[in-house]
Design a protein around this motif. Sequence first.
Motif, PDB file in Angstrom:
ATOM      1  N   HIS A 293      36.067   2.493  25.552  1.00  0.00           N
ATOM      2  CA  HIS A 293      36.143   1.787  26.835  1.00  0.00           C
ATOM      3  C   HIS A 293      34.860   1.968  27.647  1.00  0.00           C
ATOM      4  CE1 HIS A 293      40.406   1.381  25.940  1.00  0.00           C
ATOM      5  NE2 HIS A 293      40.429   0.460  26.882  1.00  0.00           N
ATOM      6  N   ILE A 294      34.363   3.181  27.708  1.00  0.00           N
ATOM      7  CA  ILE A 294      33.164   3.462  28.501  1.00  0.00           C
ATOM      8  C   ILE A 294      31.942   2.778  27.899  1.00  0.00           C
ATOM      9  CG2 ILE A 294      31.582   5.301  29.248  1.00  0.00           C
ATOM     10  CD1 ILE A 294      34.226   5.039  30.868  1.00  0.00           C
ATOM     11  N   THR A 295      31.851   2.766  26.593  1.00  0.00           N
ATOM     12  CA  THR A 295      30.728   2.093  25.935  1.00  0.00           C
ATOM     13  C   THR A 295      30.740   0.610  26.258  1.00  0.00           C
ATOM     14  OG1 THR A 295      30.699   3.724  24.160  1.00  0.00           O
ATOM     15  CG2 THR A 295      29.664   1.606  23.691  1.00  0.00           C
ATOM     16  N   SER A 296      31.898   0.016  26.245  1.00  0.00           N
ATOM     17  CA  SER A 296      32.020  -1.406  26.579  1.00  0.00           C
ATOM     18  C   SER A 296      31.522  -1.681  27.996  1.00  0.00           C
ATOM     19  CB  SER A 296      33.481  -1.836  26.420  1.00  0.00           C
ATOM     20  OG  SER A 296      33.640  -3.173  26.765  1.00  0.00           O
ATOM     21  N   VAL A 297      31.937  -0.854  28.946  1.00  0.00           N
ATOM     22  CA  VAL A 297      31.492  -1.014  30.334  1.00  0.00           C
ATOM     23  C   VAL A 297      29.988  -0.793  30.433  1.00  0.00           C
ATOM     24  CG1 VAL A 297      31.656  -0.085  32.676  1.00  0.00           C
ATOM     25  CG2 VAL A 297      33.705  -0.306  31.308  1.00  0.00           C
ATOM     26  N   ALA A 298      29.507   0.267  29.802  1.00  0.00           N
ATOM     27  CA  ALA A 298      28.080   0.595  29.886  1.00  0.00           C
ATOM     28  C   ALA A 298      27.218  -0.530  29.302  1.00  0.00           C
ATOM     29  CB  ALA A 298      27.794   1.914  29.177  1.00  0.00           C
ATOM     30  N   HIS A 299      27.666  -1.151  28.239  1.00  0.00           N
ATOM     31  CA  HIS A 299      26.880  -2.224  27.624  1.00  0.00           C
ATOM     32  C   HIS A 299      26.790  -3.452  28.535  1.00  0.00           C
ATOM     33  CE1 HIS A 299      27.231  -0.670  23.196  1.00  0.00           C
ATOM     34  NE2 HIS A 299      26.631   0.176  24.014  1.00  0.00           N
ATOM     35  N   VAL A 300      27.907  -3.864  29.145  1.00  0.00           N
ATOM     36  CA  VAL A 300      27.826  -5.035  30.036  1.00  0.00           C
ATOM     37  C   VAL A 300      27.049  -4.691  31.309  1.00  0.00           C
ATOM     38  CG1 VAL A 300      29.847  -6.268  29.137  1.00  0.00           C
ATOM     39  CG2 VAL A 300      30.138  -4.673  31.050  1.00  0.00           C
ATOM     40  N   THR A 301      27.133  -3.441  31.758  1.00  0.00           N
ATOM     41  CA  THR A 301      26.366  -3.033  32.937  1.00  0.00           C
ATOM     42  C   THR A 301      24.877  -2.971  32.606  1.00  0.00           C
ATOM     43  OG1 THR A 301      28.268  -1.777  33.749  1.00  0.00           O
ATOM     44  CG2 THR A 301      26.129  -1.279  34.747  1.00  0.00           C
ATOM     45  N   SER A 302      24.534  -2.495  31.437  1.00  0.00           N
ATOM     46  CA  SER A 302      23.141  -2.477  30.996  1.00  0.00           C
ATOM     47  C   SER A 302      22.575  -3.900  30.950  1.00  0.00           C
ATOM     48  CB  SER A 302      23.043  -1.829  29.607  1.00  0.00           C
ATOM     49  OG  SER A 302      21.740  -1.951  29.090  1.00  0.00           O
ATOM     50  N   ASN A 303      23.363  -4.818  30.411  1.00  0.00           N
ATOM     51  CA  ASN A 303      22.935  -6.220  30.373  1.00  0.00           C
ATOM     52  C   ASN A 303      22.759  -6.774  31.783  1.00  0.00           C
ATOM     53  OD1 ASN A 303      22.897  -6.305  27.589  1.00  0.00           O
ATOM     54  ND2 ASN A 303      24.880  -7.295  27.396  1.00  0.00           N
ATOM     55  N   ALA A 304      23.697  -6.456  32.669  1.00  0.00           N
ATOM     56  CA  ALA A 304      23.608  -6.932  34.053  1.00  0.00           C
ATOM     57  C   ALA A 304      22.348  -6.396  34.716  1.00  0.00           C
ATOM     58  CB  ALA A 304      24.846  -6.525  34.843  1.00  0.00           C
ATOM     59  N   LEU A 305      22.026  -5.127  34.490  1.00  0.00           N
ATOM     60  CA  LEU A 305      20.819  -4.541  35.068  1.00  0.00           C
ATOM     61  C   LEU A 305      19.572  -5.257  34.560  1.00  0.00           C
ATOM     62  CD1 LEU A 305      19.418  -2.433  36.813  1.00  0.00           C
ATOM     63  CD2 LEU A 305      19.550  -0.831  34.873  1.00  0.00           C
ATOM     64  N   ALA A 306      19.538  -5.553  33.276  1.00  0.00           N
ATOM     65  CA  ALA A 306      18.382  -6.274  32.718  1.00  0.00           C
ATOM     66  C   ALA A 306      18.236  -7.645  33.360  1.00  0.00           C
ATOM     67  CB  ALA A 306      18.525  -6.413  31.204  1.00  0.00           C
ATOM     68  N   LEU A 307      19.345  -8.350  33.585  1.00  0.00           N
ATOM     69  CA  LEU A 307      19.292  -9.676  34.199  1.00  0.00           C
ATOM     70  C   LEU A 307      18.904  -9.593  35.672  1.00  0.00           C
ATOM     71  CD1 LEU A 307      22.364 -11.259  32.393  1.00  0.00           C
ATOM     72  CD2 LEU A 307      19.935 -11.707  31.934  1.00  0.00           C
ATOM     73  N   VAL A 308      19.354  -8.544  36.356  1.00  0.00           N
ATOM     74  CA  VAL A 308      18.942  -8.296  37.736  1.00  0.00           C
ATOM     75  C   VAL A 308      17.436  -8.030  37.784  1.00  0.00           C
ATOM     76  CG1 VAL A 308      19.095  -6.607  39.630  1.00  0.00           C
ATOM     77  CG2 VAL A 308      21.181  -7.544  38.622  1.00  0.00           C
ATOM     78  N   ASN A 309      16.958  -7.200  36.873  1.00  0.00           N
ATOM     79  CA  ASN A 309      15.521  -6.908  36.822  1.00  0.00           C
ATOM     80  C   ASN A 309      14.704  -8.152  36.527  1.00  0.00           C
ATOM     81  OD1 ASN A 309      15.935  -4.211  37.421  1.00  0.00           O
ATOM     82  ND2 ASN A 309      15.938  -3.558  35.288  1.00  0.00           N
ATOM     83  N   ASN A 310      15.213  -9.013  35.649  1.00  0.00           N
ATOM     84  CA  ASN A 310      14.523 -10.286  35.370  1.00  0.00           C
ATOM     85  C   ASN A 310      14.461 -11.142  36.619  1.00  0.00           C
ATOM     86  OD1 ASN A 310      14.214  -9.535  32.710  1.00  0.00           O
ATOM     87  ND2 ASN A 310      15.866 -10.811  31.942  1.00  0.00           N
ATOM     88  N   LEU A 311      15.546 -11.190  37.374  1.00  0.00           N
ATOM     89  CA  LEU A 311      15.579 -11.950  38.616  1.00  0.00           C
ATOM     90  C   LEU A 311      14.557 -11.407  39.615  1.00  0.00           C
ATOM     91  CD1 LEU A 311      16.865 -14.057  40.534  1.00  0.00           C
ATOM     92  CD2 LEU A 311      18.592 -12.325  41.100  1.00  0.00           C
ATOM     93  N   ALA A 312      14.486 -10.094  39.714  1.00  0.00           N
ATOM     94  CA  ALA A 312      13.538  -9.457  40.645  1.00  0.00           C
ATOM     95  C   ALA A 312      12.106  -9.822  40.295  1.00  0.00           C
ATOM     96  CB  ALA A 312      13.734  -7.946  40.639  1.00  0.00           C
TER      97      ALA A 312
END
Length: 190
Positions: free
Chosen positions: A168-187
């Motif tokens: 469960h935690i790995t699943s959350v961490a992976h989507v959060t990691s992806n979200a962070l990368a997309l946020v960084n791309n936006l920045a």
Amino acid sequence: MEPKTLIILAIFCLTITTTYGGPTTGYIKKSCATVTYPALCEQSLSPYAKTIQTSPSQLARTALSVSLNQSQTTQAYLNKLKSFKGLKPRERAAIGDCLDEVSDSLDRVSKSIQELKTCDRVKGQDFIFHMSNVQTWVSSALTDENTCMDGFGGRVMEGRIKTSVRTHITSVAHVTSNALALVNNLAQKH
């Protein structure tokens, strides 16, 4: 053309569009190519293609919403797991600590979604300030999720409970990691 040929052509076009996606899923695929878990990124964001269109801001916001939803699901799972009879005291304590970390992560991602909405309305130094908040909070949320597993260290904690929580935690961490990368791309685009 014959009506039968037109029907076959229409089905073929529909199949191609459904299989390979339209222009909006193409945008998602291209954007997801830059993240750590691109297949998961595409799978989790493609259902929202109509909402995302080709907006980097909406893409990042949607990715954060996916992370938030996954965190809420994991929080509910941990709450249910914590009430199981037969847990060892150390397992119950580790689940409780993990639950605290997931709750902190939920709070940070939720704040990030609101802050990202503010980023859409500001420019210049104000944008940089608010975007920095988003990046910091999402990064902290990812740290919280990874910290969750610390209480399950050691051989004595090996078993179904640890494996289940890790999934469960790995699943959350992976989507959060992806979200962070997309946020960084936006920045970087501003």
